[in-house]
Write a protein that holds these residues in place. Structure first.
Motif, mmCIF file in Angstrom:
data_model
loop_
_atom_site.group_PDB
_atom_site.id
_atom_site.type_symbol
_atom_site.label_atom_id
_atom_site.label_comp_id
_atom_site.label_asym_id
_atom_site.label_seq_id
_atom_site.Cartn_x
_atom_site.Cartn_y
_atom_site.Cartn_z
ATOM 1 N N THR A 94 0.872 -1.176 0.000
ATOM 2 C CA THR A 94 0.000 0.000 0.000
ATOM 3 C C THR A 94 0.905 1.221 0.000
ATOM 4 O O THR A 94 1.651 1.463 0.958
ATOM 5 N N HIS A 141 -2.464 -0.131 -4.413
ATOM 6 C CA HIS A 141 -2.710 -1.042 -3.297
ATOM 7 C C HIS A 141 -2.912 -2.483 -3.762
ATOM 8 O O HIS A 141 -3.620 -2.733 -4.747
ATOM 9 N N ASP A 180 -3.878 -6.649 2.060
ATOM 10 C CA ASP A 180 -4.724 -6.214 3.179
ATOM 11 C C ASP A 180 -4.057 -5.197 4.088
ATOM 12 O O ASP A 180 -4.550 -4.950 5.191
ATOM 13 N N ARG A 218 -3.676 -1.253 4.626
ATOM 14 C CA ARG A 218 -4.771 -0.317 4.354
ATOM 15 C C ARG A 218 -4.322 1.140 4.360
ATOM 16 O O ARG A 218 -3.372 1.508 5.055
ATOM 17 N N TYR A 260 -6.164 4.819 5.172
ATOM 18 C CA TYR A 260 -7.332 5.489 5.745
ATOM 19 C C TYR A 260 -7.170 7.005 5.633
ATOM 20 O O TYR A 260 -6.043 7.527 5.590
ATOM 21 N N GLN A 276 -11.914 4.111 5.365
ATOM 22 C CA GLN A 276 -10.970 3.206 4.718
ATOM 23 C C GLN A 276 -11.026 3.459 3.216
ATOM 24 O O GLN A 276 -12.069 3.287 2.586
ATOM 25 N N THR A 329 -8.820 2.067 0.836
ATOM 26 C CA THR A 329 -8.469 0.890 0.047
ATOM 27 C C THR A 329 -9.427 -0.260 0.325
ATOM 28 O O THR A 329 -10.092 -0.294 1.361
ATOM 29 N N ASP A 383 -9.715 -4.387 0.847
ATOM 30 C CA ASP A 383 -8.910 -5.566 1.172
ATOM 31 C C ASP A 383 -9.030 -6.610 0.056
ATOM 32 O O ASP A 383 -10.142 -6.923 -0.388
ATOM 33 N N ASP A 419 -1.907 -5.038 8.730
ATOM 34 C CA ASP A 419 -3.065 -5.584 9.441
ATOM 35 C C ASP A 419 -2.771 -5.818 10.916
ATOM 36 O O ASP A 419 -3.666 -5.784 11.749
#
Length: 253
Positions: free
Chosen positions: A111, A124, A127, A129, A131, A139, A141, A143, A199
């Motif tokens: 990402t 991206h 998972d 991310r 924000y 959010q 992006t 997943d 994550d």
């Protein structure tokens, strides 16, 4: 638009090595301030996940030093984003070939965000991310996971996804997918905070806790940003997160 940036990464409570790799560059240019921020979460046995994520980060660091200055003469964010996609596809093949040669499975999420002046794009896969945090937390992006697909199809709810056995199963990542199709976002930077995280940072804390911790008025100086990021990483570890933990904050005002 002006930016303050901080980045932190931590092994977490269990793992001996950190398979996350991150990079941040913040510079002035004729086009205004430039920020490049990337989080890669590596996957694979022993040090192979670290190898995958570090390989991608090194390639993008080289791109920043060697190529970006040429792009600034006739700036076109869509052209640059396309070049990032091509670079990721080259890296995907390179890491896959390494895996075949040494008979190991390895890969990494990606990402990344590039801001030039007030314009940005993000690319991206996986998972990790991106924000945006202001009055709300959004959010940006999607997943690339099995559970995200289940949510889209209406098979499970987001709450059910948190305990789903396939929560961490990716549908694509760099180095372990025959074909990658990155998500690409374009926009103009809004005031507030952009956050990129692995994550491991978000599993043990809620979006409301993240929003409360990273309100712009609490991040008035870079030291304050760093302290808040460290505080949240400590909270995640107190809640016994086993994964590596990485977070980048970009405060825009």
């Amino acid at each position: 638009m002006h930016y303050r940036v901080t980045a932190d990464t931590d092994n977490g409570t269990v793992k001996a090595t950190n398979q996350d790799s991150i990079c941040v560059f913040h510079a002035d240019s004729v086009r205004g301030e430039i920020v490049m921020a990337i989080v890669c979460d590596g996957m694979g046995g022993l040090a192979k996940g670290e190898l995958a994520s570090a390989t991608v980060i090194r390639a993008f660091e080289k791109w920043f030093h060697d190529e970006l200055k040429h792009e600034l003469y006739q700036l076109d964010m869509r052209v640059i984003a396309n070049k990032w996609e091509l670079l990721l596809k080259e890296l995907n093949l390179k890491i896959m070939e390494y895996g075949k040669q040494y008979r190991v499975n390895l890969g990494t999420t990606f990402t990344g965000m590039l801001i030039v002046g007030s314009a940005y794009f993000a690319v991206h896969i996986g998972d990790t991310r991106l924000y945006h945090i202001d009055r709300d937390i959004v959010q940006l992006t999607e997943d690339h996971t099995v559970v995200a697909q289940k949510i889209k199809r209406g098979e499970i709810t987001p709450d059910q996804a948190e305990s789903d056995l396939h929560r961490n199963v990716l549908t694509q990542c760099v180095g372990a997918s025959n074909k990658i199709v990155p998500q690409v976002l374009f926009g103009n930077a809004d005031q507030g905070v952009y956050m990129i995280c692995s994550d491991g940072f978000r599993h043990k804390i809620s979006e409301q806790e993240i929003r409360n911790a990273f309100q712009k008025d609490l991040l008035s100086e870079q030291d304050a940003m760093h302290a808040q990021a460290k505080r949240m990483i400590s909270l995640v570890k107190q809640r016994e997160e086993h994964d590596n933990i990485s977070v980048i904050l970009i405060c825009a005002e």
